[in-house]
Scaffold this active site. Structure first.
Site, PDB file in Angstrom:
ATOM      1  N   THR A  46      37.986  47.932  44.476  1.00  0.00           N
ATOM      2  CA  THR A  46      37.590  49.124  45.280  1.00  0.00           C
ATOM      3  C   THR A  46      37.270  48.639  46.810  1.00  0.00           C
ATOM      4  O   THR A  46      37.479  49.466  47.638  1.00  0.00           O
ATOM      5  CB  THR A  46      36.068  49.389  44.884  1.00  0.00           C
ATOM      6  OG1 THR A  46      36.230  50.086  43.587  1.00  0.00           O
ATOM      7  CG2 THR A  46      35.633  50.749  45.633  1.00  0.00           C
ATOM      8  N   TYR A 137      41.862  41.956  34.492  1.00  0.00           N
ATOM      9  CA  TYR A 137      42.576  43.377  34.917  1.00  0.00           C
ATOM     10  C   TYR A 137      43.998  43.396  34.744  1.00  0.00           C
ATOM     11  O   TYR A 137      44.754  43.023  35.913  1.00  0.00           O
ATOM     12  CB  TYR A 137      41.984  43.736  36.354  1.00  0.00           C
ATOM     13  CG  TYR A 137      42.144  45.201  37.028  1.00  0.00           C
ATOM     14  CD1 TYR A 137      43.010  46.235  36.147  1.00  0.00           C
ATOM     15  CD2 TYR A 137      41.681  45.743  38.064  1.00  0.00           C
ATOM     16  CE1 TYR A 137      42.899  47.410  36.525  1.00  0.00           C
ATOM     17  CE2 TYR A 137      42.057  46.909  38.321  1.00  0.00           C
ATOM     18  CZ  TYR A 137      42.608  47.765  37.825  1.00  0.00           C
ATOM     19  OH  TYR A 137      42.799  49.020  38.101  1.00  0.00           O
ATOM     20  N   LYS A 163      34.223  41.112  33.652  1.00  0.00           N
ATOM     21  CA  LYS A 163      34.216  42.550  34.056  1.00  0.00           C
ATOM     22  C   LYS A 163      35.482  42.930  33.475  1.00  0.00           C
ATOM     23  O   LYS A 163      36.621  42.273  33.734  1.00  0.00           O
ATOM     24  CB  LYS A 163      34.303  42.544  35.482  1.00  0.00           C
ATOM     25  CG  LYS A 163      34.354  44.226  35.802  1.00  0.00           C
ATOM     26  CD  LYS A 163      35.053  44.256  37.276  1.00  0.00           C
ATOM     27  CE  LYS A 163      35.576  45.968  37.441  1.00  0.00           C
ATOM     28  NZ  LYS A 163      36.273  46.246  38.575  1.00  0.00           N
ATOM     29  N   VAL A 205      30.760  48.574  36.179  1.00  0.00           N
ATOM     30  CA  VAL A 205      30.925  48.181  37.544  1.00  0.00           C
ATOM     31  C   VAL A 205      31.655  49.272  37.976  1.00  0.00           C
ATOM     32  O   VAL A 205      32.998  49.489  37.468  1.00  0.00           O
ATOM     33  CB  VAL A 205      31.830  47.042  37.766  1.00  0.00           C
ATOM     34  CG1 VAL A 205      32.152  46.807  39.322  1.00  0.00           C
ATOM     35  CG2 VAL A 205      31.091  45.629  37.257  1.00  0.00           C
TER      36      VAL A 205
END
Length: 289
Positions: A46, A137, A163, A205
C-alpha cells in the site's frame, strides 16, 4: 484471549509530479495515529515500496517513527529482491528507532526454499533484538512459502509471525497447523478479519482501514464480544467500504482529499479514479467517517 488486531497498511503521499511528499505522508501518519488501531504497517504494498529509494525510505521511516511510535506499534517493511538490500534497510530503520519489521520474500526471480530461508536468516540476524514478520505474497513476489518452509522460518530468532496476502483461509489454517501457538498470523484481506481469526489468525493488515478506521474498529469490537448481530452489522459496513475502495491506493488517496487530510497522489502506474469513482469514494467516506 482471542485477538482481533488491526494493523493499518499506510499509503505514501507523492506530489502530482511523482516526487515524494514527506509533509503529506506525515499528515497521513497523524490521521492513522488517531484511528485506535493496534499498529501501522509502513512502506508495504500500500505504501508503494518498490518505487521508493533508500533516501526516501529513510525520510519516511523517520517521519513514521516521529508521528506514530508513541501511539501504536510501527512495523517497517524492508523486503527487497536480495538479503543485502533488505539488511541495509533494517539497519537504517533500527537507527531511527524501529524494532518491528516485515520482509516480503525475495521477488522477481524465482527462489528455491533454501535461498528464501537464507534470505530470512540474514534479515533475522540484522533485526537483532527486534521482531520480524515474514510477508507472504506469491501473487506479487513470484515466490510461494509452503507450510513446511514457514515452519522452518518460525524457528529463526526474531521471526515472530507472518503477513499473508491473496491466499485462502485454508492456506492460513495450514500455516496455523505447523507454527508455534505464539506465532502471529495476519491476513492481508481487508474484509476477512473475523473469518481469518476463526481459522487461527490474530488479525488483519488493512489498507482500507487507513481512511475509514471506524467500521474496522467496530468489527474488531464485535468479534471480541461474540455478538452475532453486531458482527453482521459491522461486517456489512466493512464490506461496503472495501467494495468501493478496496486495495486501490489512488482511491485511498482520493479519500484523504475528501477528508481534508492531504492532496496525495500515486507514484506507481495506478489509474486515477474516474469522476464516478470519486463520487462513490466521497459517499462511502461520508457514511463511515
Amino acid at each position: 484471549m482471542t485477538r482481533y488486531d488491526i494493523l493499518t497498511a499506510i499509503p505514501t503521499a507523492f506530489h502530482r509530479d511523482g516526487s515524494l511528499d514527506v509533509d503529506g505522508s506525515r499528515a497521513i501518519f497523524r490521521f492513522v495515529g488517531e484511528s485506535g488501531n493496534e499498529g501501522a504497517f509502513v512502506l508495504g504494498t500500500t505504501g508503494e515500496f518498490p518505487s521508493v529509494d533508500v533516501a526516501e525510505f529513510t525520510a519516511l521511516v523517520g517521519a513514521a517513527m516521529d508521528e506514530l511510535a508513541d501511539k501504536m506499534r510501527v512495523i517497517v517493511h524492508v523486503g527487497q529482491p536480495s538479503a543485502f538490500e533488505a539488511v541495509r534497510l533494517v539497519k537504517i530503520a533500527r537507527g531511527l528507532g524501529a524494532r518491528e519489521f516485515a520482509a516480503l520474500t525475495p521477488y522477481y526471480l524465482r527462489s528455491a526454499d533454501d535461498a528464501v530461508f537464507d534470505y530470512f536468516q540474514a534479515v533475522s540476524d540484522a533485526v537483532g533484538d527486534g521482531r520480524l514478520y515474514v510477508y507472504i505474497y506469491p501473487a506479487r513476489s513470484g515466490n510461494p512459502v509452503t507450510p513446511e518452509l514457514l515452519a522452518r522460518l518460525a524457528e529463526l530468532p526474531n521471526v515472530v509471525g507472518a503477513k499473508i496476502s491473496e491466499l485462502s483461509l485454508d492456506d492460513i489454517a495450514a500455516y496455523r497447523a505447523v507454527v508455534p501457538a505464539d506465532f502471529d498470523l495476519y491476513t492481508g484481506a481487508d474484509r476477512e478479519l473475523i473469518a481469518a481469526v476463526e481459522v487461527g489468525a490474530q488479525g488483519v493488515v488493512s489498507g482500507v482501514s487507513s481512511v475509514t478506521p471506524k467500521p474496522f474498529r467496530a468489527l474488531a469490537d464485535a468479534g471480541r464480544s461474540g455478538d452475532a448481530s453486531a458482527i453482521a452489522a459491522a461486517q456489512a459496513d466493512v464490506d461496503d467500504v472495501v467494495s468501493l475502495i478496496g486495495g486501490d491506493m489512488a482511491r485511498m488517496k482520493e479519500a484523504y482529499r475528501v477528508l481534508g487530510v492531504t492532496d496525495a497522489h500515486c507514484r506507481m502506474a495506478i489509474a486515477e479514479p474516474t469522476d464516478a469513482e470519486r463520487e462513490a469514494v466521497a459517499q462511502v467516506v461520508a457514511r463511515h467517517r
